[in-house]
Enzyme design. Structure first.
Site, short mmCIF file in Angstrom:
data_model
loop_
_atom_site.label_atom_id
_atom_site.label_comp_id
_atom_site.label_asym_id
_atom_site.label_seq_id
_atom_site.Cartn_x
_atom_site.Cartn_y
_atom_site.Cartn_z
N LEU A 33 0.81 -1.21 0.00
CA LEU A 33 0.00 0.00 0.00
C LEU A 33 0.85 1.26 0.00
O LEU A 33 1.89 1.34 0.63
CB LEU A 33 -0.93 0.00 1.22
CG LEU A 33 -1.86 -1.20 1.35
CD1 LEU A 33 -2.77 -1.01 2.56
CD2 LEU A 33 -2.68 -1.43 0.09
N HIS A 37 -3.47 4.14 -2.51
CA HIS A 37 -4.37 3.16 -1.89
C HIS A 37 -5.08 3.77 -0.68
O HIS A 37 -6.28 3.58 -0.48
CB HIS A 37 -3.58 1.94 -1.41
CG HIS A 37 -3.00 1.10 -2.50
ND1 HIS A 37 -1.65 1.00 -2.70
CD2 HIS A 37 -3.58 0.32 -3.45
CE1 HIS A 37 -1.42 0.19 -3.72
NE2 HIS A 37 -2.56 -0.24 -4.19
N GLN A 61 -4.60 -12.99 -12.34
CA GLN A 61 -4.55 -11.81 -13.20
C GLN A 61 -3.14 -11.53 -13.73
O GLN A 61 -2.93 -10.55 -14.44
CB GLN A 61 -5.10 -10.58 -12.46
CG GLN A 61 -4.25 -10.05 -11.33
CD GLN A 61 -4.99 -8.99 -10.53
OE1 GLN A 61 -6.00 -9.28 -9.86
NE2 GLN A 61 -4.52 -7.76 -10.60
N ASP A 150 -6.37 2.66 -12.96
CA ASP A 150 -6.67 1.46 -13.73
C ASP A 150 -8.04 1.64 -14.38
O ASP A 150 -9.02 1.01 -13.99
CB ASP A 150 -6.64 0.23 -12.82
CG ASP A 150 -5.27 0.00 -12.24
OD1 ASP A 150 -4.32 -0.21 -13.01
OD2 ASP A 150 -5.13 0.04 -11.00
N GLN A 153 -9.94 -1.34 -16.03
CA GLN A 153 -10.41 -2.21 -14.95
C GLN A 153 -11.65 -1.63 -14.29
O GLN A 153 -12.64 -2.33 -14.05
CB GLN A 153 -9.31 -2.40 -13.91
CG GLN A 153 -9.76 -3.09 -12.64
CD GLN A 153 -8.64 -3.23 -11.64
OE1 GLN A 153 -7.79 -4.09 -11.78
NE2 GLN A 153 -8.62 -2.37 -10.62
N SER A 185 2.09 4.22 -8.06
CA SER A 185 1.88 2.81 -8.38
C SER A 185 2.83 1.96 -7.55
O SER A 185 3.97 2.38 -7.28
CB SER A 185 2.15 2.55 -9.87
OG SER A 185 2.20 1.17 -10.15
#
Length: 281
Positions: A33, A37, A61, A150, A153, A185
């Protein structure tokens, strides 16, 4: 803060919460994290009565040549950060808790999952939607928060929830950036110093596309041309794709949609990065 590692105990704990009439907010994560996040966690905490965060590095994934084994895992530090934010429950399942050895049923992510990220990572979204569907069933949240970074997504999760009539509100959390524009990221930690400096090419390409759109241009070729000029400034960047899509349906249109999202992905060294930007951001 309660830490739970098995589905049965999770269901029992949340059954009591729902019996009390409390609104459950959920943030699914793969751990490692960082500030972005935590920004999603803050949204969940603010908009619910009981907050749940999952930490699970989902193997389905990742493709065979991707970074599943070396993906950073920092559960102790993650839990410390979540407790400081006032999270009520952290779910940290094992692989065997999430997937049976003989499991064959998955979520079909549809044709939109074959575009962009799906071209480079053909099994990725099947894995993402399958694990998210499992987590939604296990947690049964009233709302779930996903990051806009994302973007494809986020679009597909919303479509899954709508198409399968899942009773959960999907909330988008804005992308957080470093001062030079690089999107936060977990994979940024892989970048070497020189690569980190080059990584701003993604943001520069996105802003070039946005600025061309804001100048009145609606030709997809012209907007992509401006993005390409920025990309060409950094020959070390191995681009996968860059374009403008409609924010409503994640499709390219020419002329460009009045509500577009510029998207980009590629590699710097061994690190694959993605990003996106809307003119309204």
């Amino acid at each position: 803060m309660v830490i739970i590692r098995d589905v049965k105990s999770l269901r029992e704990a949340l059954r009591e919460v729902r019996m009390e009439g409390r609104k459950v907010g959920f943030v699914p994560t793969m751990g490692a994290l960082h500030t972005a996040h935590i920004s999603l966690v803050k949204i969940a905490c603010e908009r619910s009565d009981y907050s749940v965060v999952s930490i699970f590095v989902n193997p389905t994934q990742f493709g065979p040549a991707e970074d599943f084994e070396r993906y950073p895992r920092t559960p102790e530090e993650d839990c410390r950060l979540l407790e400081a934010e006032g999270v009520d429950l952290v779910f940290i399942p094992t692989r065997s808790e999430m997937y049976a050895e003989d499991e064959t049923i998955t979520i079909d992510p549809g044709v939109k999952a074959q575009l962009f990220e799906g071209r480079s990572r053909p099994t990725h979204f099947r894995g993402v939607l399958t694990v998210v569907a499992k987590l939604f069933d296990q947690v049964q949240p009233d709302l779930a928060v996903f990051g806009e970074k994302d973007a494809q997504q986020l679009y597909l999760v919303r479509e899954m929830a709508k198409n399968l009539q899942m009773p959960v509100e999907i909330i988008a959390g804005p992308t957080l950036r470093e001062l030079d524009g690089l999107a936060l990221s977990s994979r940024n930690r892989y970048l070497k110093k020189a690569e980190r400096e080059l990584a701003t090419v993604l943001y520069h390409a996105l802003t070039a596309g946005v600025e061309r759109f804001q100048s009145g241009e609606r030709s997809l070729e012209a907007i992509r041309g401006s993005m390409r000029e920025a990309i060409n400034e950094v020959p070390e960047f191995e681009v996968d794709y860059f374009t403008a899509v409609s924010d409503a349906d994640f499709e390219e249109t020419d002329p460009v949609s009045e509500h577009p999202r510029m998207i980009i992905a590629g590699r710097i060294g061994s690190v694959r990065l993605i990003d996106n930007l809307c003119p309204s951001a």
